[in-house]
Every structure is written in structure tokens, then in C-alpha cells.
Design a protein around this motif. Structure first.
Motif, PDB file in Angstrom:
ATOM      1  N   TYR A   1      27.992   4.106  -0.491  1.00 54.44           N
ATOM      2  CA  TYR A   1      27.932   3.841   0.952  1.00 54.44           C
ATOM      3  C   TYR A   1      26.530   3.393   1.348  1.00 54.44           C
ATOM      4  N   LYS A   2      25.509   4.104   0.868  1.00 53.99           N
ATOM      5  CA  LYS A   2      24.130   3.729   1.191  1.00 53.99           C
ATOM      6  C   LYS A   2      23.795   2.348   0.647  1.00 53.99           C
ATOM      7  N   ARG A   3      24.233   2.049  -0.570  1.00 56.46           N
ATOM      8  CA  ARG A   3      23.969   0.742  -1.179  1.00 56.46           C
ATOM      9  C   ARG A   3      24.661  -0.360  -0.377  1.00 56.46           C
ATOM     10  N   ARG A   4      25.905  -0.115   0.036  1.00 59.09           N
ATOM     11  CA  ARG A   4      26.648  -1.107   0.810  1.00 59.09           C
ATOM     12  C   ARG A   4      25.981  -1.362   2.161  1.00 59.09           C
ATOM     13  N   LYS A   5      25.506  -0.289   2.805  1.00 59.36           N
ATOM     14  CA  LYS A   5      24.826  -0.442   4.094  1.00 59.36           C
ATOM     15  C   LYS A   5      23.505  -1.186   3.930  1.00 59.36           C
ATOM     16  N   ALA A   6      22.778  -0.941   2.855  1.00 60.63           N
ATOM     17  CA  ALA A   6      21.521  -1.645   2.617  1.00 60.63           C
ATOM     18  C   ALA A   6      21.768  -3.136   2.422  1.00 60.63           C
ATOM     19  N   ILE A   7      22.821  -3.473   1.708  1.00 56.42           N
ATOM     20  CA  ILE A   7      23.162  -4.887   1.498  1.00 56.42           C
ATOM     21  C   ILE A   7      23.536  -5.529   2.827  1.00 56.42           C
ATOM     22  N   GLU A   8      24.311  -4.814   3.636  1.00 53.08           N
ATOM     23  CA  GLU A   8      24.687  -5.355   4.946  1.00 53.08           C
ATOM     24  C   GLU A   8      23.462  -5.571   5.827  1.00 53.08           C
ATOM     25  N   ARG A   9      22.487  -4.647   5.777  1.00 55.36           N
ATOM     26  CA  ARG A   9      21.265  -4.810   6.574  1.00 55.36           C
ATOM     27  C   ARG A   9      20.477  -6.028   6.120  1.00 55.36           C
ATOM     28  N   ARG A  10      20.366  -6.218   4.787  1.00 55.35           N
ATOM     29  CA  ARG A  10      19.641  -7.384   4.273  1.00 55.35           C
ATOM     30  C   ARG A  10      20.328  -8.675   4.684  1.00 55.35           C
ATOM     31  N   ARG A  11      21.642  -8.690   4.627  1.00 56.11           N
ATOM     32  CA  ARG A  11      22.366  -9.903   5.029  1.00 56.11           C
ATOM     33  C   ARG A  11      22.194 -10.179   6.511  1.00 56.11           C
ATOM     34  N   ALA A  12      22.161  -9.119   7.314  1.00 54.95           N
ATOM     35  CA  ALA A  12      21.984  -9.278   8.762  1.00 54.95           C
ATOM     36  C   ALA A  12      20.590  -9.814   9.079  1.00 54.95           C
ATOM     37  N   GLN A  13      19.593  -9.478   8.266  1.00 55.53           N
ATOM     38  CA  GLN A  13      18.236  -9.954   8.487  1.00 55.53           C
ATOM     39  C   GLN A  13      18.030 -11.363   7.956  1.00 55.53           C
ATOM     40  N   GLY A  14      18.946 -11.844   7.153  1.00 57.45           N
ATOM     41  CA  GLY A  14      18.826 -13.193   6.612  1.00 57.45           C
ATOM     42  C   GLY A  14      18.066 -13.227   5.299  1.00 57.45           C
ATOM     43  N   ASN A  15      17.825 -12.104   4.690  1.00 60.29           N
ATOM     44  CA  ASN A  15      17.100 -12.054   3.424  1.00 60.29           C
ATOM     45  C   ASN A  15      18.033 -12.038   2.222  1.00 60.29           C
ATOM     46  N   HIS A  16      19.245 -12.455   2.406  1.00 55.29           N
ATOM     47  CA  HIS A  16      20.200 -12.368   1.313  1.00 55.29           C
ATOM     48  C   HIS A  16      20.126 -13.562   0.376  1.00 55.29           C
ATOM     49  N   LEU A  17      19.354 -14.586   0.735  1.00 56.89           N
ATOM     50  CA  LEU A  17      19.257 -15.755  -0.127  1.00 56.89           C
ATOM     51  C   LEU A  17      18.357 -15.436  -1.310  1.00 56.89           C
ATOM     52  N   ARG A  18      18.788 -15.808  -2.462  1.00 54.64           N
ATOM     53  CA  ARG A  18      17.992 -15.572  -3.657  1.00 54.64           C
ATOM     54  C   ARG A  18      17.066 -16.756  -3.875  1.00 54.64           C
ATOM     55  N   VAL A  19      15.960 -16.470  -4.493  1.00 56.16           N
ATOM     56  CA  VAL A  19      15.013 -17.532  -4.800  1.00 56.16           C
ATOM     57  C   VAL A  19      15.545 -18.297  -5.998  1.00 56.16           C
ATOM     58  N   VAL A  20      15.718 -19.591  -5.818  1.00 59.67           N
ATOM     59  CA  VAL A  20      16.216 -20.430  -6.892  1.00 59.67           C
ATOM     60  C   VAL A  20      15.022 -21.165  -7.482  1.00 59.67           C
ATOM     61  N   HIS A  21      14.834 -21.053  -8.764  1.00 62.50           N
ATOM     62  CA  HIS A  21      13.707 -21.694  -9.428  1.00 62.50           C
ATOM     63  C   HIS A  21      13.940 -23.190  -9.507  1.00 62.50           C
ATOM     64  N   ASP A  22      12.854 -23.930  -9.535  1.00 63.40           N
ATOM     65  CA  ASP A  22      12.920 -25.380  -9.642  1.00 63.40           C
ATOM     66  C   ASP A  22      13.508 -25.736 -11.000  1.00 63.40           C
ATOM     67  N   ARG A  23      14.544 -26.529 -10.999  1.00 64.24           N
ATOM     68  CA  ARG A  23      15.243 -26.833 -12.252  1.00 64.24           C
ATOM     69  C   ARG A  23      15.030 -28.281 -12.683  1.00 64.24           C
ATOM     70  N   ARG A  24      13.886 -28.831 -12.340  1.00 64.62           N
ATOM     71  CA  ARG A  24      13.614 -30.203 -12.785  1.00 64.62           C
ATOM     72  C   ARG A  24      13.447 -30.236 -14.292  1.00 64.62           C
TER      73      ARG A  24
END
Length: 80
Positions: A47-70
Motif C-alpha cells: 500500500y505504501k509503495r503504491r501510494k508513493a508511486i501515485e504521488r510521483r506520478r501526480a508530481q510529474g516525476n514518473h518519466l524515466r531518464v532515457v540515455h542518448d542512443r546515438r
């Protein structure tokens, strides 16, 4: 005898039987308590893990850093 009194009597008898069985089979009862505690801890953690994920998504920090693939040219070795 009213219905409420009959239900109360049945519940009291069941409680006495459960206490008696708990005393007679104490080792099994302890194992049962430990299993229930483990399940509750697991549910609380999920439950705590699910709520933490929901909070991160609500803040907009859910995007992962994608490395440059050139494509990077490989170093050439000077082997003749």
C-alpha cells in the motif's frame, strides 16, 4: 429466549471453545499469528509503495531518464 440472547450465548460458547483450542494447540496458534502478521506487513508495504508511486506520478516525476542512443563509431584498432 430472544434471538439476541441466543446469538450472544452461541458467541460466548464459541469464544470459550476457541480459547480452549488456543491453549491446547499453542504452537499452531503462534504459527498462525506469525503468518497473519507477515501478511499484514506485506499488504501495508504494498500500500505504501503504491501510494508513493501515485504521488510521483501526480508530481510529474514518473518519466524515466532515457540515455542518448546515438550511434557512436567504434574505435579502430591499428591491426594490419
Amino acid at each position: 429466549m430472544t434471538t439476541a440472547f441466543a446469538i450472544r450465548t452461541i458467541l460466548e460458547i464459541a469464544a470459550v471453545l476457541l480459547v480452549t483450542l488456543g491453549i491446547l494447540h499453542e504452537d499452531k496458534f503462534i504459527i498462525f499469528e506469525e503468518n497473519v502478521a507477515r501478511i499484514v506487513r506485506k499488504k501495508i508495504r504494498a500500500y505504501k509503495r503504491r501510494k508513493a508511486i501515485e504521488r510521483r506520478r501526480a508530481q510529474g516525476n514518473h518519466l524515466r531518464v532515457v540515455h542518448d542512443r546515438r550511434a557512436v563509431p567504434a574505435k579502430r584498432s591499428s591491426v594490419a
